[in-house]
Write an enzyme that holds these catalytic residues in place. Sequence first.
Site, PDB file in Angstrom:
ATOM      1  CE  LYS A  24      -1.749   2.170   3.836  1.00  0.00           C
ATOM      2  NZ  LYS A  24      -1.718   3.629   3.852  1.00  0.00           N
ATOM      3  CG  ASN A  25       2.143   2.949   3.570  1.00  0.00           C
ATOM      4  OD1 ASN A  25       1.007   3.333   3.264  1.00  0.00           O
ATOM      5  ND2 ASN A  25       2.504   2.729   4.821  1.00  0.00           N
ATOM      6  NE  ARG A  95      -0.691  12.872   6.799  1.00  0.00           N
ATOM      7  CZ  ARG A  95      -1.095  14.042   7.279  1.00  0.00           C
ATOM      8  NH1 ARG A  95      -2.368  14.325   7.394  1.00  0.00           N
ATOM      9  NH2 ARG A  95      -0.216  14.934   7.635  1.00  0.00           N
ATOM     10  CB  CYS A 119      -5.243   6.936  10.146  1.00  0.00           C
ATOM     11  SG  CYS A 119      -5.847   5.529   9.227  1.00  0.00           S
ATOM     12  NE  ARG A 124      -0.379  10.811   9.737  1.00  0.00           N
ATOM     13  CZ  ARG A 124      -0.810   9.795   8.986  1.00  0.00           C
ATOM     14  NH1 ARG A 124      -2.070   9.434   9.044  1.00  0.00           N
ATOM     15  NH2 ARG A 124       0.005   9.152   8.182  1.00  0.00           N
ATOM     16  N   PRO A 125       1.926  16.956  11.088  1.00  0.00           N
ATOM     17  CG  PRO A 125       3.656  18.019  12.239  1.00  0.00           C
ATOM     18  CD  PRO A 125       2.680  16.878  12.339  1.00  0.00           C
ATOM     19  CB  ILE A 126       3.144  18.148   5.640  1.00  0.00           C
ATOM     20  CG1 ILE A 126       2.215  19.322   5.342  1.00  0.00           C
ATOM     21  CG2 ILE A 126       2.348  16.876   5.752  1.00  0.00           C
ATOM     22  CD1 ILE A 126       1.725  19.275   3.899  1.00  0.00           C
ATOM     23  CG  ASP A 127       7.036  20.796  10.080  1.00  0.00           C
ATOM     24  OD1 ASP A 127       6.382  19.729  10.140  1.00  0.00           O
ATOM     25  OD2 ASP A 127       8.045  21.000  10.776  1.00  0.00           O
ATOM     26  CG  ASP A 307       2.416   1.727   9.530  1.00  0.00           C
ATOM     27  OD1 ASP A 307       2.034   2.676  10.230  1.00  0.00           O
ATOM     28  OD2 ASP A 307       2.791   1.867   8.351  1.00  0.00           O
ATOM     29  CB  ILE A 329       6.222   7.049  14.810  1.00  0.00           C
ATOM     30  CG1 ILE A 329       7.398   6.056  14.880  1.00  0.00           C
ATOM     31  CG2 ILE A 329       6.167   7.752  13.452  1.00  0.00           C
ATOM     32  CD1 ILE A 329       8.758   6.612  14.565  1.00  0.00           C
ATOM     33  NE  ARG A 399      -7.616   5.104   4.187  1.00  0.00           N
ATOM     34  CZ  ARG A 399      -6.823   5.649   5.102  1.00  0.00           C
ATOM     35  NH1 ARG A 399      -7.318   6.071   6.227  1.00  0.00           N
ATOM     36  NH2 ARG A 399      -5.522   5.765   4.892  1.00  0.00           N
TER      37      ARG A 399
HETATM   38  N1  EPU Z   1       6.366  14.791  10.929  1.00  0.00           N
HETATM   39  C1  EPU Z   1       6.549  16.126  11.191  1.00  0.00           C
HETATM   40  N2  EPU Z   1       6.723  16.964  10.127  1.00  0.00           N
HETATM   41  C2  EPU Z   1       6.724  16.518   8.846  1.00  0.00           C
HETATM   42  C3  EPU Z   1       6.538  15.162   8.582  1.00  0.00           C
HETATM   43  C4  EPU Z   1       6.372  14.312   9.651  1.00  0.00           C
HETATM   44  O1  EPU Z   1       6.550  16.549  12.335  1.00  0.00           O
HETATM   45  O2  EPU Z   1       6.869  17.337   7.938  1.00  0.00           O
HETATM   46  C5  EPU Z   1       6.188  13.867  12.055  1.00  0.00           C
HETATM   47  C6  EPU Z   1       4.844  13.143  12.019  1.00  0.00           C
HETATM   48  O3  EPU Z   1       3.850  13.910  12.656  1.00  0.00           O
HETATM   49  C7  EPU Z   1       5.148  11.872  12.729  1.00  0.00           C
HETATM   50  C8  EPU Z   1       6.595  11.574  12.313  1.00  0.00           C
HETATM   51  O4  EPU Z   1       7.136  12.825  11.902  1.00  0.00           O
HETATM   52  O5  EPU Z   1       5.106  12.080  14.101  1.00  0.00           O
HETATM   53  C9  EPU Z   1       6.750  10.557  11.194  1.00  0.00           C
HETATM   54  O6  EPU Z   1       5.971  10.945  10.074  1.00  0.00           O
HETATM   55  P1  EPU Z   1       6.269  10.424   8.608  1.00  0.00           P
HETATM   56  O7  EPU Z   1       6.308  11.620   7.728  1.00  0.00           O
HETATM   57  O8  EPU Z   1       7.447   9.523   8.603  1.00  0.00           O
HETATM   58  O9  EPU Z   1       4.986   9.589   8.302  1.00  0.00           O
HETATM   59  P2  EPU Z   1       3.931   9.749   7.154  1.00  0.00           P
HETATM   60  O10 EPU Z   1       4.596  10.040   5.869  1.00  0.00           O
HETATM   61  O11 EPU Z   1       2.832  10.658   7.610  1.00  0.00           O
HETATM   62  C10 EPU Z   1       4.048   7.223   6.510  1.00  0.00           C
HETATM   63  C11 EPU Z   1       3.034   6.144   6.260  1.00  0.00           C
HETATM   64  C12 EPU Z   1       2.417   5.750   7.595  1.00  0.00           C
HETATM   65  C13 EPU Z   1       3.522   5.244   8.509  1.00  0.00           C
HETATM   66  C14 EPU Z   1       4.602   6.315   8.664  1.00  0.00           C
HETATM   67  C15 EPU Z   1       5.784   5.865   9.472  1.00  0.00           C
HETATM   68  C16 EPU Z   1       2.159   6.557   4.079  1.00  0.00           C
HETATM   69  C17 EPU Z   1       1.079   7.110   3.253  1.00  0.00           C
HETATM   70  N3  EPU Z   1       2.012   6.666   5.374  1.00  0.00           N
HETATM   71  O12 EPU Z   1       3.337   8.296   7.114  1.00  0.00           O
HETATM   72  O13 EPU Z   1       1.513   4.703   7.327  1.00  0.00           O
HETATM   73  O14 EPU Z   1       2.980   4.968   9.779  1.00  0.00           O
HETATM   74  O15 EPU Z   1       5.072   6.724   7.359  1.00  0.00           O
HETATM   75  O16 EPU Z   1       6.361   4.736   8.898  1.00  0.00           O
HETATM   76  O17 EPU Z   1       3.133   6.013   3.572  1.00  0.00           O
HETATM   77  C18 EPU Z   1      -0.396   3.414   7.634  1.00  0.00           C
HETATM   78  O18 EPU Z   1      -0.052   2.786   6.629  1.00  0.00           O
HETATM   79  O19 EPU Z   1      -1.335   3.054   8.394  1.00  0.00           O
HETATM   80  C19 EPU Z   1       0.333   4.630   7.976  1.00  0.00           C
HETATM   81  C20 EPU Z   1      -0.126   5.515   8.860  1.00  0.00           C
END
Ligand code: EPU
Length: 421
Positions: A24-25, A95, A119, A124-127, A307, A329, A399
């Site tokens: 999936k991811n 997401r 979810c 989950r910020p994207i800064d 996960d 995480i 999903r």
């Molecule tokens: N974070 C920040 N700023 C950012 C990005 C992330 O503070 O700009 C924080 C997040 O809030 C979190 C941590 O950093 O606390 C890790 O976030 P990451 O960006 O690594 O995760 P993600 O991209 O949101 C993906 C997977 C998740 C999986 C995580 C960790 C996808 C679509 N999602 O999420 O998968 O848990 O990596 O491996 O690939 C799932 O499949 O159920 C799922 C949630």
Amino acid sequence: MAKEKMVISGGATLEGTIRVSGGKNTSVAVLPATLLADDVCHIENVPDIEDVHALVDMLRKLGAKVDYEGPNSLRIDPRTVDTWHVSYAEAKRMRASYYFLGALLGRFGKADVAYPGGCKIGSRPIDGHLKGFSALGAETEVKGGRITAEAAELKGTDVFFDLITVGGTINVMLAAAKARGTTVIYNAAKEPHVVDLANFLNSMGAKIKGAGTDIIRIRGQEKLHGTTYAVIPDQIETGTLMIAAAATHGDVTIEGCIPTHMEALSAKLMEMGVRVTDNDDSIRVKMLAAHRSVNIKTQVYPGFPTDLQQPMSALLTTAHGTSVIQETIFESRFRHLDEIARMGAHVRVVDRTAIIEGVPQLYGAPVTVTDLRGGAALLVAGLMARGITEVYELDYIDRGYEHIEKKLCSLGADIRREPAD
Ligand code: EPU
């Protein structure tokens, strides 16, 4: 479609062989990444899940021609894409809609995408993603629930992530693949899907080295061509099936997986007393006797994956002894434990730590899924429990898991889908 519930009659032992689906991811990154190609892409081993259906809709809304060549194969022609806007109605479905930011920025030098859904497992910020785009020369803005990024020209540069982020690493790779010059990502995520996305982009002519280490080097290319690519097997589905096998005192072989991706889970299962045997592309999980408690701390790859924390915590509710789980995480990834407590689990959650005191038996109860992997945890609990467990809010599970109850039933589970009351 009318809402459904799963009705699990617990106690069956899972036995036999099952093939894992495509990741999936990985798929949710690869599909948006096809926008960077100047020609048709054929993507194989794509799981038949709602997140993929949503992405297909989003690609079509952007103007791409997307056809199914089989239940798990897509032909995507991105040449007809003529807009860089993704609406709230689309983006809130998942997401991974944030990958359209990197892909559209790489393709058009601009992207306008509504804030992503997904979810509710933390803030989950994207800064970090936006800092990466800015470093590449894009102006970024978050306003009115939309994220915009625009650059006259993307220029390769050094990108340092303060915090390791899977999504941020992939998004910067997407934009940098078409930037002028070389981008070096420091403190990059090393997850298998980061590596797979790099392999996919390289199969289109990108020049990416180092994926799987914490420094990734991307030499930007003016053009990327079409490709045929099969995504890797799903690491988390593999792990969920391994846990389900252990939870039912079963003996299950999971075929078509990559055992090296499963090291952290395999080690923990073995510490609990479960026998795990690796072959080239299969793993056999056999539960010999009662399982012992273990402590778990979620970490970035190759640490224990967040996960799998949720299904694993379900298994630990019936272990001998007390387990402590630290979730490092995401802030809010224990909501499933409130539901499993309804089934008789002894659980205490303090901030980001769960203390699970093993009980001899769970008992079936109605439970509600609160997020995707929490849903997998409830399935594991239902399989272990005595009596009937009714699982509500299946949309989350659908999903991300391809026909999961059919797979479990083929191994001997007793699970039916019925209209929800
Ligand atoms: N974070 C920040 N700023 C950012 C990005 C992330 O503070 O700009 C924080 C997040 O809030 C979190 C941590 O950093 O606390 C890790 O976030 P990451 O960006 O690594 O995760 P993600 O991209 O949101 C993906 C997977 C998740 C999986 C995580 C960790 C996808 C679509 N999602 O999420 O998968 O848990 O990596 O491996 O690939 C799932 O499949 O159920 C799922 C949630």
